[in-house]
Design a protein around this motif. Structure first.
Motif, PDB file in Angstrom:
ATOM      1  N   ILE A 132      -7.019   3.972  -1.310  1.00 15.55           N
ATOM      2  CA  ILE A 132      -6.437   3.855  -2.653  1.00 15.55           C
ATOM      3  C   ILE A 132      -5.974   5.219  -3.151  1.00 15.55           C
ATOM      4  CG2 ILE A 132      -6.975   3.347  -5.071  1.00 15.55           C
ATOM      5  CD1 ILE A 132      -8.831   1.093  -4.000  1.00 15.55           C
ATOM      6  N   GLN A 133      -6.783   6.246  -2.953  1.00 11.99           N
ATOM      7  CA  GLN A 133      -6.413   7.586  -3.408  1.00 11.99           C
ATOM      8  C   GLN A 133      -5.156   8.100  -2.701  1.00 11.99           C
ATOM      9  OE1 GLN A 133      -7.550   9.100  -6.093  1.00 11.99           O
ATOM     10  NE2 GLN A 133      -8.766   7.240  -6.316  1.00 11.99           N
ATOM     11  N   GLU A 134      -5.052   7.823  -1.402  1.00 11.02           N
ATOM     12  CA  GLU A 134      -3.850   8.224  -0.661  1.00 11.02           C
ATOM     13  C   GLU A 134      -2.618   7.522  -1.215  1.00 11.02           C
ATOM     14  OE1 GLU A 134      -4.272   7.746   3.546  1.00 11.02           O
ATOM     15  OE2 GLU A 134      -6.139   8.897   3.585  1.00 11.02           O
TER      16      GLU A 134
ATOM     17  N   ALA B 289       3.947   1.759  -5.187  1.00  9.23           N
ATOM     18  CA  ALA B 289       3.293   1.258  -6.399  1.00  9.23           C
ATOM     19  C   ALA B 289       2.644  -0.104  -6.131  1.00  9.23           C
ATOM     20  CB  ALA B 289       4.303   1.164  -7.536  1.00  9.23           C
ATOM     21  N   LYS B 290       3.342  -0.961  -5.390  1.00 11.37           N
ATOM     22  CA  LYS B 290       2.777  -2.270  -5.043  1.00 11.37           C
ATOM     23  C   LYS B 290       1.567  -2.117  -4.132  1.00 11.37           C
ATOM     24  CE  LYS B 290       7.081  -4.817  -5.439  1.00 11.37           C
ATOM     25  NZ  LYS B 290       8.187  -5.435  -4.687  1.00 11.37           N
ATOM     26  N   GLU B 291       1.634  -1.159  -3.233  1.00 13.03           N
ATOM     27  CA  GLU B 291       0.531  -0.939  -2.294  1.00 13.03           C
ATOM     28  C   GLU B 291      -0.742  -0.523  -3.032  1.00 13.03           C
ATOM     29  OE1 GLU B 291      -0.498   1.480   1.817  1.00 13.03           O
ATOM     30  OE2 GLU B 291       1.494   1.678   0.926  1.00 13.03           O
TER      31      GLU B 291
ATOM     32  N   ILE C  74      -2.235  -3.694  -4.383  1.00 11.85           N
ATOM     33  CA  ILE C  74      -2.797  -4.501  -3.294  1.00 11.85           C
ATOM     34  C   ILE C  74      -4.129  -3.920  -2.822  1.00 11.85           C
ATOM     35  CG2 ILE C  74      -2.471  -5.150  -0.867  1.00 11.85           C
ATOM     36  CD1 ILE C  74       0.568  -5.400  -1.550  1.00 11.85           C
ATOM     37  N   GLU C  75      -4.173  -2.612  -2.619  1.00  9.21           N
ATOM     38  CA  GLU C  75      -5.394  -1.978  -2.132  1.00  9.21           C
ATOM     39  C   GLU C  75      -6.510  -2.043  -3.174  1.00  9.21           C
ATOM     40  OE1 GLU C  75      -5.909  -1.291   0.914  1.00  9.21           O
ATOM     41  OE2 GLU C  75      -3.845  -1.430   1.584  1.00  9.21           O
ATOM     42  N   GLN C  76      -6.159  -1.949  -4.450  1.00  9.87           N
ATOM     43  CA  GLN C  76      -7.179  -2.075  -5.493  1.00  9.87           C
ATOM     44  C   GLN C  76      -7.750  -3.485  -5.517  1.00  9.87           C
ATOM     45  OE1 GLN C  76      -4.916  -0.603  -8.853  1.00  9.87           O
ATOM     46  NE2 GLN C  76      -5.882   1.420  -8.710  1.00  9.87           N
ATOM     47  N   SER C  77      -6.912  -4.479  -5.289  1.00  6.20           N
ATOM     48  CA  SER C  77      -7.421  -5.856  -5.260  1.00  6.20           C
ATOM     49  C   SER C  77      -8.306  -6.073  -4.031  1.00  6.20           C
ATOM     50  CB  SER C  77      -6.280  -6.873  -5.312  1.00  6.20           C
ATOM     51  OG  SER C  77      -5.507  -6.837  -4.148  1.00  6.20           O
TER      52      SER C  77
END
Length: 110
Positions: free
Chosen positions: A57-59, A27-29, A32-35
């Motif tokens: 992000i999709q993965e 969930a944190k990842e 992070i990837e969206q940011s």
């Protein structure tokens, strides 16, 4: 730890603890990837970089429901085991397992 039930309790609680941490990390990842994606967009990154970041992000997003499903399954197993083994209530392993169950329940509600 002569009692095999305590050994099973420790194993089951370890599984739930690991899966709780795993779900939390996924969930944190995602965040992070969206940011990172927003940062790339702000910098005017190449279209290829943006597409690859979207794939990442999709993965990450796909992993969250899977880890939640596995956590839910093991949560229920540990919960049943604790209710079946009430005579172990005074042991340290039982207390730790109950705490792990509480943390897992909070993670499942997210």
């Amino acid at each position: 730890m002569a009692d095999p039930r305590i050994r099973q309790l420790v194993i089951k609680s370890g599984v739930v603890r690991r899966l709780t941490k795993e779900k939390s990390c996924y969930a944190k990842e995602v965040i992070i990837e969206q940011s990172r994606m927003e940062k790339f967009r702000g910098e005017g990154a190449d279209e290829h970089v943006l597409r690859k970041q979207e794939e990442v992000i999709q993965e990450c997003i796909m992993m969250v429901p899977d880890s939640k499903r596995r956590l839910q399954k093991e949560f229920e197993i540990l919960e049943k085991y604790l209710s079946d083994e009430q005579d172990l209530k005074e042991t340290e392993a039982y207390t730790k397992a109950a705490e792990i169950l509480k943390a897992a329940k909070l993670e499942l509600e997210i």
